[in-house]
Write a protein that holds these residues in place. Structure first.
Motif, short mmCIF file in Angstrom:
data_model
loop_
_atom_site.label_atom_id
_atom_site.label_comp_id
_atom_site.label_asym_id
_atom_site.label_seq_id
_atom_site.Cartn_x
_atom_site.Cartn_y
_atom_site.Cartn_z
N VAL A 11 0.89 -1.04 -0.15
CA VAL A 11 -0.18 -0.11 0.32
C VAL A 11 0.72 1.61 0.39
CG1 VAL A 11 -1.67 1.57 1.21
CG2 VAL A 11 -1.97 -0.82 0.92
N GLU A 12 0.36 1.70 -0.65
CA GLU A 12 1.50 3.22 -0.76
C GLU A 12 0.02 4.22 -1.02
OE1 GLU A 12 3.25 3.59 -4.68
OE2 GLU A 12 4.12 2.24 -4.67
N ARG A 13 0.62 5.64 -0.09
CA ARG A 13 -0.55 6.83 -0.14
C ARG A 13 0.96 8.30 0.05
NH1 ARG A 13 -3.89 9.61 -2.01
NH2 ARG A 13 -5.86 10.44 -0.41
N ARG A 14 0.58 8.67 -1.04
CA ARG A 14 1.28 10.31 -1.16
C ARG A 14 0.02 11.66 -1.48
NH1 ARG A 14 1.57 7.77 -6.23
NH2 ARG A 14 2.91 6.06 -5.51
N TYR A 15 0.72 12.11 -1.04
CA TYR A 15 -0.32 14.05 -1.38
C TYR A 15 0.48 14.80 -1.96
CZ TYR A 15 -2.70 11.35 2.66
OH TYR A 15 -3.75 10.62 3.26
N ASP A 16 0.05 15.95 -2.28
CA ASP A 16 1.02 16.52 -2.71
C ASP A 16 1.19 18.34 -2.43
OD1 ASP A 16 1.74 18.34 -5.81
OD2 ASP A 16 0.12 19.42 -4.92
N GLN A 17 2.37 18.01 -1.85
CA GLN A 17 2.64 19.32 -1.06
C GLN A 17 3.15 20.62 -1.92
OE1 GLN A 17 5.01 18.79 2.57
NE2 GLN A 17 3.56 19.23 3.75
N ALA A 18 2.52 21.41 -2.07
CA ALA A 18 4.11 22.52 -2.72
C ALA A 18 3.82 22.18 -4.02
CB ALA A 18 4.88 23.74 -1.44
N GLY A 19 3.34 21.95 -4.53
CA GLY A 19 3.61 20.78 -5.81
C GLY A 19 4.31 19.84 -6.17
N SER A 20 4.76 19.46 -4.95
CA SER A 20 5.62 18.10 -4.66
C SER A 20 4.63 16.96 -4.29
CB SER A 20 6.63 18.41 -3.56
OG SER A 20 7.28 18.83 -3.14
N PRO A 21 5.46 15.25 -4.47
CA PRO A 21 4.47 14.72 -3.44
C PRO A 21 5.40 14.21 -2.36
CG PRO A 21 5.88 13.45 -4.85
CD PRO A 21 5.92 15.04 -4.90
N LEU A 22 4.20 14.44 -1.28
CA LEU A 22 5.27 13.82 0.01
C LEU A 22 4.45 12.41 0.37
CD1 LEU A 22 5.90 14.55 2.85
CD2 LEU A 22 3.40 15.45 3.87
N GLU A 23 5.46 11.98 0.13
CA GLU A 23 5.47 10.70 0.13
C GLU A 23 4.85 9.51 1.91
OE1 GLU A 23 5.98 7.59 -2.01
OE2 GLU A 23 6.64 8.78 -3.11
N ILE A 24 3.82 9.45 2.87
CA ILE A 24 3.28 8.94 3.36
C ILE A 24 4.15 7.72 3.46
CG2 ILE A 24 1.37 8.59 5.12
CD1 ILE A 24 2.71 11.84 5.26
N LEU A 25 2.95 6.90 2.93
CA LEU A 25 3.19 5.61 2.85
C LEU A 25 3.70 4.37 1.58
CD1 LEU A 25 -0.77 3.97 4.42
CD2 LEU A 25 1.49 4.83 5.12
N ARG A 26 4.85 4.03 1.98
CA ARG A 26 6.12 3.88 0.82
C ARG A 26 5.98 2.15 0.22
NH1 ARG A 26 10.45 7.44 0.38
NH2 ARG A 26 9.53 9.25 2.26
N GLY A 27 4.99 1.72 0.41
CA GLY A 27 4.65 0.20 0.46
C GLY A 27 4.41 -0.34 1.72
#
Length: 227
Positions: A11-27
């Protein structure tokens, strides 16, 4: 062997933060079986709530799969996810979120009636849960008339009223003093043992975490077992 109550696979989850991805969950790979209690202990901002929201089908991962009782959920539409969540997953939050205009008994009855159970049956089960949690005398009281610990025990009863397989809790004792937190945890543990629920609890309370079957943390976007 039966399927896990919950399984997260890559499972991966990322959010957009000021135009760049913020990786929260990485597999993330993580499984939880019936009757098992797991403490999720990690610093604020590590992604505990994100993990719980994805496990509870409140949020979709960007990649990977969430299995509930062996059933893959990524291909489900919103209606199917809602139905599965309503029937199989219970939630307890840091704040009780009880409906202020209804009594303790009615707050526990409502999710059952939404699920199609008759008013009489819902009332009977709500009464049994309140009795089990030592709250029979408070059944007709509204949330404002209950202590913080009583409110949270009612919230636990509401979360398990529909007989879910999986219980997810986000800092369920976070707003309580240590003595009240201990009382609430004992009530929660008794429910887990009595029903065979699979339970994942995000908490900062290390004493509470030490009493659970497993402890995990989030490190660099992955779930890691803690000894």
């Amino acid at each position: 062997m039966s399927a896990p109550a919950l399984c997260l696979e890559k499972v991966e989850r990322r959010y957009d933060q000021a135009g760049s991805p913020l990786e929260i969950l990485r597999g993330v790979d993580f499984c939880l079986w019936a009757g098992q209690s797991v403490a999720l202990v990690a610093p604020s901002g590590a992604g505990k709530s994100t993990l719980l929201h994805i496990a509870g089908l409140l949020e979709k991962p960007d990649a990977g799969e969430v299995f509930i009782a062996g059933e893959a959920t990524s291909g489900m539409n919103d209606a199917a996810r809602t139905a599965l969540r309503r029937g199989e997953i219970g939630f307890v939050y840091q704040f009780h979120h009880l409906l202020p205009e209804f009594s303790a008994l009615e707050n526990i009855m409502l999710p059952q009636m939404i699920g199609g159970i008759s008013r009489r049956e819902a009332s009977d089960r709500a009464g049994q849960l309140l009795h089990y949690l030592g709250l029979s005398a408070r059944a007709k009281h509204r949330p404002a008339e209950l202590s913080g610990g009583e409110q949270q025990r009612v919230a636990i009863a509401r979360a398990v009223a529909n007989g879910p397989r999986l219980l997810l809790a986000d800092e369920p004792t976070g707003n309580l003093d240590p003595k009240t937190a201990d009382h609430v945890f004992k009530a929660l543990d008794a429910i887990i043992r009595a029903t065979g629920l699979a339970t994942l609890i995000a908490t900062h309370n290390m004493e509470l975490a030490s009493r659970m079957d497993r402890r995990v943390t989030l490190h660099e976007g992955l779930v890691v077992e803690v000894d």
